[in-house]
Motif scaffolding. Structure first.
Motif, PDB file in Angstrom:
ATOM      1  N   GLY A  14       0.820  -1.170  -0.012  1.00  0.00           N
ATOM      2  CA  GLY A  14       0.003  -0.080   0.062  1.00  0.00           C
ATOM      3  C   GLY A  14       0.916   1.201   0.015  1.00  0.00           C
ATOM      4  N   ASP A  15       0.330   2.317   0.658  1.00  0.00           N
ATOM      5  CA  ASP A  15       1.126   3.724   0.821  1.00  0.00           C
ATOM      6  C   ASP A  15       2.181   3.469   1.648  1.00  0.00           C
ATOM      7  OD1 ASP A  15      -0.508   4.920  -1.143  1.00  0.00           O
ATOM      8  OD2 ASP A  15      -2.052   5.365   0.125  1.00  0.00           O
ATOM      9  N   ILE A  16       3.679   4.043   1.319  1.00  0.00           N
ATOM     10  CA  ILE A  16       4.531   3.942   2.253  1.00  0.00           C
ATOM     11  C   ILE A  16       5.282   5.292   2.348  1.00  0.00           C
ATOM     12  CG2 ILE A  16       7.058   2.836   2.092  1.00  0.00           C
ATOM     13  CD1 ILE A  16       5.802   0.481   0.294  1.00  0.00           C
ATOM     14  N   ASP A  17       5.573   5.501   3.637  1.00  0.00           N
ATOM     15  CA  ASP A  17       6.235   6.655   3.929  1.00  0.00           C
ATOM     16  C   ASP A  17       7.804   6.260   4.113  1.00  0.00           C
ATOM     17  OD1 ASP A  17       7.637   8.760   5.285  1.00  0.00           O
ATOM     18  OD2 ASP A  17       6.156   9.045   6.763  1.00  0.00           O
ATOM     19  N   PHE A  18       8.251   6.616   2.650  1.00  0.00           N
ATOM     20  CA  PHE A  18       9.808   6.153   2.472  1.00  0.00           C
ATOM     21  C   PHE A  18      10.881   7.081   3.356  1.00  0.00           C
ATOM     22  CE2 PHE A  18       7.759   4.509  -1.482  1.00  0.00           C
ATOM     23  CZ  PHE A  18       8.219   3.234  -1.506  1.00  0.00           C
ATOM     24  N   LYS A  22      13.791   5.327   5.066  1.00  0.00           N
ATOM     25  CA  LYS A  22      15.435   5.840   5.066  1.00  0.00           C
ATOM     26  C   LYS A  22      15.789   6.041   6.499  1.00  0.00           C
ATOM     27  CE  LYS A  22      18.334   8.898   2.616  1.00  0.00           C
ATOM     28  NZ  LYS A  22      19.285   9.254   3.698  1.00  0.00           N
ATOM     29  N   ASP A  23      15.011   6.633   7.280  1.00  0.00           N
ATOM     30  CA  ASP A  23      15.331   7.149   8.625  1.00  0.00           C
ATOM     31  C   ASP A  23      15.558   5.686   9.428  1.00  0.00           C
ATOM     32  OD1 ASP A  23      15.244   9.738   7.941  1.00  0.00           O
ATOM     33  OD2 ASP A  23      13.440  10.155   8.827  1.00  0.00           O
ATOM     34  N   ALA A  24      15.027   4.738   9.086  1.00  0.00           N
ATOM     35  CA  ALA A  24      15.215   3.499   9.753  1.00  0.00           C
ATOM     36  C   ALA A  24      16.549   2.853   9.334  1.00  0.00           C
ATOM     37  CB  ALA A  24      14.095   2.456   9.865  1.00  0.00           C
ATOM     38  N   GLY A  25      17.358   3.346   8.482  1.00  0.00           N
ATOM     39  CA  GLY A  25      18.621   2.742   8.043  1.00  0.00           C
ATOM     40  C   GLY A  25      18.573   1.976   6.732  1.00  0.00           C
ATOM     41  N   LEU A  60      16.594   7.492  -1.404  1.00  0.00           N
ATOM     42  CA  LEU A  60      16.809   6.078  -1.747  1.00  0.00           C
ATOM     43  C   LEU A  60      17.254   5.638  -2.904  1.00  0.00           C
ATOM     44  CD1 LEU A  60      13.744   4.955   0.625  1.00  0.00           C
ATOM     45  CD2 LEU A  60      16.133   4.196   1.262  1.00  0.00           C
ATOM     46  N   ALA A  61      18.149   4.658  -3.158  1.00  0.00           N
ATOM     47  CA  ALA A  61      18.307   4.068  -4.433  1.00  0.00           C
ATOM     48  C   ALA A  61      17.103   3.381  -4.958  1.00  0.00           C
ATOM     49  CB  ALA A  61      19.591   3.236  -4.373  1.00  0.00           C
TER      50      ALA A  61
END
Length: 344
Positions: A14-18, A22-25, A60-61
């Protein structure tokens, strides 16, 4: 060893908070793009463009994958065209997901279909390519040594260890990642090519081009340069795997090739680290050259045909009848059709 965390996603997430991802590593995202072909399944993941845009905006790549259903080389090329048609242009690596149980169960045929898919992508200028599969499927349903050289190898195995070499290991399908509702696949990459680096172990220059003197091959490398190394080792009896077909010359720098290099290094008083670097390469080339010089040259021979005489053979080969008789232990000048004579 490089260890870079990433995820692969599709409509199921579904919808993702990217940004939270990223902040999670996490450093990279591989998003599903398509499945089948335009004339076949015609599937495009409805979240693909949103996932690519969101992941890229978060820093993010981004990469894409296609779920493969090819039933022939022509069909595989159609599937590649379908993927190309639906890309955004921001993707880096393009992966072919080969795992469907409905695929051809002949490993040689399926490998040919997959290669046709990659060849079509390459024809369109897509050079960053990779393949995904489960460990068992990859090792039993595909012929790894025949796959297009230079692919990133992405393998799924939900265990504490992967048990083989790979560029990316999908080690779980049930990771809990900030920014995503529910479970998601989590991956560990062992190459910084996945985040835009240059250390892609599967993309060494082809063996028919001269390798730079400082080139290093080590465990995890794949391709024609590795095959060249394996053949060189085998030529001086340091076989990667003597008991199998081609003595283990399969283009994969795995534990057995590493061991063959290490044995060669020990024998020649080099640092026995199993890494094929400049000094090991120089020593191996010297040993091969010395072996070629030491091999005795085979004496040229001639199979006698009707009408041959010792006199004619002596003239043609710039020798004498007496020498030919002595060399072949002949008591007379008579020779017979089918007789094999040494000439020098």
């Amino acid at each position: 060893m490089v260890k870079i965390k990433g995820i692969d996603v599709a409509r199921y997430q579904g919808d993702i908070d990217f940004k939270k991802v990223k902040d999670a590593g996490y450093k990279f995202v591989i998003a599903k793009c398509t499945e089948g072909s335009e004339v076949g399944s015609r599937i495009v993941d409805p979240y693909f463009k949103k996932n690519i845009a969101g992941a890229k905006a978060a820093g993010l790549a981004v990469h894409a994958y296609h779920f493969f259903r090819g039933i022939s080389e022509a069909d595989a090329r159609d599937e590649a065209d379908w993927l190309i048609k639906n890309l955004t242009g921001d993707e880096n690596y393009l992966f072919c997901d080969v795992e469907a149980q409905s695929l051809n169960n002949d490993p040689d045929k399926l490998t040919a279909f997959v290669n046709a898919f990659f060849d079509q992508l390459a024809k369109a200028g897509k050079k960053k390519l990779g393949i995904y599969s489960g460990k068992v499927f990859f090792e039993s349903q595909l012929v790894e040594a025949k796959l297009r050289p230079g692919l990133l190898i992405w393998i799924a195995r939900y265990n504490d260890t992967l048990g083989r070499d790979a560029d990316i290991w999908q080690h779980t399908s049930s990771a809990s990642v900030p920014g995503i509702s529910g479970n998601v696949d989590e991956n560990i990459a062992h190459t910084d090519a996945i985040v835009g680096g240059v250390s892609n172990p599967s993309a060494f220059k082809p063996a028919d081009k001269k390798q730079p003197s400082g080139t290093i091959l080590k465990r995890g490398a794949r391709g024609s340069a590795v095959i060249t190394l394996q053949k060189k080792l085998s030529s001086v009896y340091f076989y990667p795997d003597k008991g199998v077909k081609n003595h283990g010359c399969d283009g994969i720098y795995g534990p057995k090739t590493e061991d063959a290099v290490r044995r060669f290094q020990l024998m020649h008083r080099l640092i026995a680290d199993g890494v094929y670097g400049q000094q090991t390469a120089k020593t191996l080339d010297k040993v091969i050259a010395a072996q070629k010089k030491s091999k005795p040259k085979k004496s040229p021979t001639h199979k006698v045909v009707k009408g041959d005489t010792l006199w004619d053979l002596a003239i043609k080969n710039k020798t004498t009848v007496a020498k030919l008789k002595q060399l072949n232990k002949l008591k007379s000048d008579i020779i017979y059709p089918g007789q094999i004579l040494k000439l020098k």
